[in-house]
Design an enzyme around this catalytic site. Structure first.
Site, short mmCIF file in Angstrom:
data_model
loop_
_atom_site.label_atom_id
_atom_site.label_comp_id
_atom_site.label_asym_id
_atom_site.label_seq_id
_atom_site.Cartn_x
_atom_site.Cartn_y
_atom_site.Cartn_z
N GLU A 65 0.84 -1.19 0.00
CA GLU A 65 0.00 0.00 0.00
C GLU A 65 0.88 1.24 0.00
O GLU A 65 2.04 1.18 0.36
CB GLU A 65 -0.89 0.08 1.24
CG GLU A 65 -1.70 -1.13 1.54
CD GLU A 65 -1.05 -2.00 2.60
OE1 GLU A 65 -0.02 -1.64 3.17
OE2 GLU A 65 -1.59 -3.09 2.84
N LEU A 136 -5.19 -2.13 10.49
CA LEU A 136 -5.70 -2.47 9.16
C LEU A 136 -4.74 -3.40 8.42
O LEU A 136 -5.17 -4.33 7.72
CB LEU A 136 -5.97 -1.20 8.35
CG LEU A 136 -7.10 -0.31 8.88
CD1 LEU A 136 -7.19 0.98 8.07
CD2 LEU A 136 -8.43 -1.05 8.88
N LYS A 137 -3.43 -3.18 8.58
CA LYS A 137 -2.45 -4.07 7.94
C LYS A 137 -2.56 -5.48 8.53
O LYS A 137 -2.39 -6.47 7.83
CB LYS A 137 -1.03 -3.52 8.10
CG LYS A 137 -0.72 -2.37 7.15
CD LYS A 137 0.69 -1.86 7.31
CE LYS A 137 1.69 -2.51 6.43
NZ LYS A 137 1.49 -2.35 5.00
N PHE A 138 -2.85 -5.56 9.84
CA PHE A 138 -3.05 -6.86 10.49
C PHE A 138 -4.23 -7.59 9.84
O PHE A 138 -4.16 -8.79 9.56
CB PHE A 138 -3.28 -6.66 11.99
CG PHE A 138 -3.67 -7.90 12.72
CD1 PHE A 138 -2.75 -8.92 12.92
CD2 PHE A 138 -4.95 -8.05 13.23
CE1 PHE A 138 -3.11 -10.07 13.61
CE2 PHE A 138 -5.32 -9.19 13.92
CZ PHE A 138 -4.40 -10.21 14.12
N GLU A 141 -3.18 -8.65 6.33
CA GLU A 141 -2.26 -9.78 6.45
C GLU A 141 -3.03 -11.08 6.67
O GLU A 141 -2.72 -12.11 6.09
CB GLU A 141 -1.29 -9.52 7.59
CG GLU A 141 -0.25 -10.59 7.77
CD GLU A 141 0.71 -10.30 8.90
OE1 GLU A 141 0.78 -11.13 9.83
OE2 GLU A 141 1.41 -9.27 8.85
#
Length: 200
Positions: A65, A136-138, A141
């Protein structure tokens, strides 16, 4: 773009052409772009159909991103990070891509309480993250990892620490502010190699 036997397409969500640092004339990417071997595409990851266009025929897709998201706009961050990951997965599955690599963050498992040495997937996520973007990345992922080995798609998540480069608006300013506040000391500054060594 032909790089060591690989054909590489560069896709970006920004509305302008890919810019490289003109002072780095011997960069592999810079040379490929200048020679016309590279193709640059504007892609909105919120639109699966756009991702499909640049993904057709690919063997490997790397998803990263943008780093300059406005954290005050939760909806846009969610749509780019989480929904973007869903859209990339769906495009990869539709286009029969064999591998998907997601650029996550070490902050997923690092809460500041202990150093990570020889880290592996046994590390437990803290559950509370330092900011919304890491949360949000968690989520993204998790989607990427759950998509592994479905429809022949193999997925991988990288958790690098502090990736930055030209145009960085987060990491280097953070280091500079720490140094200005007396929380770190600058131990070396090299204009020749464009790096700063900070001792915390």
């Amino acid at each position: 773009m032909q790089l060591g036997g690989w054909i590489v397409r560069v896709a970006d969500s920004s509305s302008h052409s890919l810019l490289t640092d003109p002072s780095v004339s011997d960069s592999l990417l810079s040379n490929a772009l200048c020679s016309g071997q590279a193709s640059f595409c504007h892609v909105d990851v919120r639109d699966t159909s756009q991702i499909i266009i640049v993904t057709k025929g690919a063997d490997v897709v790397f998803y990263m991103e943008p780093t300059d998201l406005d954290i005050r706009d939760f909806y846009n961050c969610y749509m780019i990070i989480v929904q973007g990951a869903k859209n990339v997965i769906n495009a990869c599955r539709e286009c029969k891509v064999r591998r998907l690599v997601y650029n996550s963050s070490a902050d997923i498992v690092f809460d500041g309480s202990r150093d990570i040495l020889d880290g592996d997937l046994s590390f437990i996520c803290p559950g509370k993250f330092k900011d919304m973007l890491i949360d949000l990345k968690f989520q993204a992922e998790g989607l990427i990892r759950l998509a592994n080995n479905i429809d022949g798609l193999l997925t991988c998540v990288l958790r690098p620490s502090n990736v930055f480069g030209p145009g960085d608006t987060r990491f280097v300013p953070l280091l500079v502010n720490l140094a200005k506040a007396g929380l770190a000391k600058v131990c070396e500054l090299s204009q020749q190699y464009n790096f700063i060594c900070i001792e915390l």
